[in-house]
Write a protein that holds these residues in place. Structure first.
Motif, mmCIF file in Angstrom:
data_model
loop_
_atom_site.group_PDB
_atom_site.id
_atom_site.type_symbol
_atom_site.label_atom_id
_atom_site.label_comp_id
_atom_site.label_asym_id
_atom_site.label_seq_id
_atom_site.Cartn_x
_atom_site.Cartn_y
_atom_site.Cartn_z
ATOM 1 N N GLU A 61 0.697 -1.247 0.008
ATOM 2 C CA GLU A 61 -0.111 0.110 0.015
ATOM 3 C C GLU A 61 0.878 1.275 -0.095
ATOM 4 N N GLN A 62 1.911 1.172 0.819
ATOM 5 C CA GLN A 62 2.931 2.521 1.022
ATOM 6 C C GLN A 62 3.472 2.600 -0.618
ATOM 7 N N ALA A 63 3.895 1.323 -1.204
ATOM 8 C CA ALA A 63 4.410 1.766 -2.534
ATOM 9 C C ALA A 63 3.544 2.222 -3.550
ATOM 10 N N ALA A 64 2.092 1.692 -3.478
ATOM 11 C CA ALA A 64 1.133 2.356 -4.317
ATOM 12 C C ALA A 64 0.775 3.893 -4.146
ATOM 13 N N TRP A 65 0.745 4.298 -2.895
ATOM 14 C CA TRP A 65 0.762 5.672 -2.553
ATOM 15 C C TRP A 65 2.106 6.445 -2.815
ATOM 16 N N ARG A 66 3.242 5.826 -2.886
ATOM 17 C CA ARG A 66 4.350 6.479 -3.249
ATOM 18 C C ARG A 66 4.293 6.652 -4.839
ATOM 19 N N ARG A 67 3.779 5.756 -5.445
ATOM 20 C CA ARG A 67 3.424 5.797 -7.257
ATOM 21 C C ARG A 67 2.618 6.948 -7.360
ATOM 22 N N ARG A 68 1.494 7.083 -6.640
ATOM 23 C CA ARG A 68 0.589 8.136 -6.843
ATOM 24 C C ARG A 68 1.084 9.429 -6.585
ATOM 25 N N VAL A 69 1.751 9.662 -5.508
ATOM 26 C CA VAL A 69 2.263 10.891 -5.186
ATOM 27 C C VAL A 69 3.523 11.194 -6.144
ATOM 28 N N ASN A 70 4.307 10.433 -6.459
ATOM 29 C CA ASN A 70 5.213 10.521 -7.538
ATOM 30 C C ASN A 70 4.557 11.227 -8.746
ATOM 31 N N GLY A 71 3.623 10.743 -9.145
ATOM 32 C CA GLY A 71 2.812 11.017 -10.325
ATOM 33 C C GLY A 71 2.340 12.513 -10.225
ATOM 34 N N LEU A 72 2.025 12.995 -9.049
ATOM 35 C CA LEU A 72 1.757 14.229 -8.945
ATOM 36 C C LEU A 72 2.905 15.367 -8.734
ATOM 37 N N ARG A 73 3.934 14.814 -9.249
ATOM 38 C CA ARG A 73 5.147 15.924 -8.848
ATOM 39 C C ARG A 73 5.084 16.571 -10.424
ATOM 40 N N GLU A 74 5.569 17.976 -10.444
ATOM 41 C CA GLU A 74 5.408 18.817 -11.495
ATOM 42 C C GLU A 74 6.064 18.401 -12.834
ATOM 43 N N GLN A 75 7.205 17.780 -12.689
ATOM 44 C CA GLN A 75 7.902 17.078 -13.813
ATOM 45 C C GLN A 75 6.940 15.959 -14.627
ATOM 46 N N SER A 76 6.224 15.470 -13.826
ATOM 47 C CA SER A 76 5.258 14.107 -14.431
ATOM 48 C C SER A 76 4.012 14.469 -15.013
ATOM 49 N N LEU A 77 3.606 15.771 -14.431
ATOM 50 C CA LEU A 77 2.230 16.122 -14.653
ATOM 51 C C LEU A 77 1.904 16.544 -16.194
ATOM 52 N N ASP A 78 0.764 16.278 -16.850
ATOM 53 C CA ASP A 78 0.666 16.863 -18.130
ATOM 54 C C ASP A 78 -0.669 17.796 -17.927
#
Length: 109
Positions: A61-78
């Protein structure tokens, strides 16, 4: 005198083995059923397996949340995709958007 001697001899022959069997039975019962016996050991192993499974679930669950949070970083947002999803979820449109109504029986895809 003979009867008392026979009784004493019988008591001396029976009492020590009975005491030994009683002590052996006590330790035998505690070895299997006591607080630190084999039954308690099996229960502790079961609890350990459950704790390990809970830990693995928490790590996943922690890894899933980490992926979701990393997806919200400015470099990865479209920004276009983010804007599109926000409008779809909020059911809003921009004043410059062209809205084409369609019937519910005619799906777009």
């Amino acid at each position: 005198m003979q009867i008392s001697r026979m009784i004493r001899r019988a008591v001396r022959a029976v009492v020590p083995p009975m005491i030994f069997l009683g002590i052996a039975g006590y330790f035998g019962w505690n070895a299997t059923q006591g607080d630190h016996g084999m039954k308690a050991y099996q229960q502790q192993l079961l609890l350990l397996d459950q704790a390990k499974q809970s830990q693995q679930d928490a790590i996943a669950e922690q890894a899933a949340w980490r992926r979701r949070v990393n997806g919200l970083r400015e470099q990865s947002l479209d920004t276009d995709t983010l804007d599109e999803r926000a409008r779809a979820m909020l059911n809003l449109a921009d004043k410059n958007d062209i809205v084409v109504p369609y019937d519910r029986r005619d799906p777009l895809y």
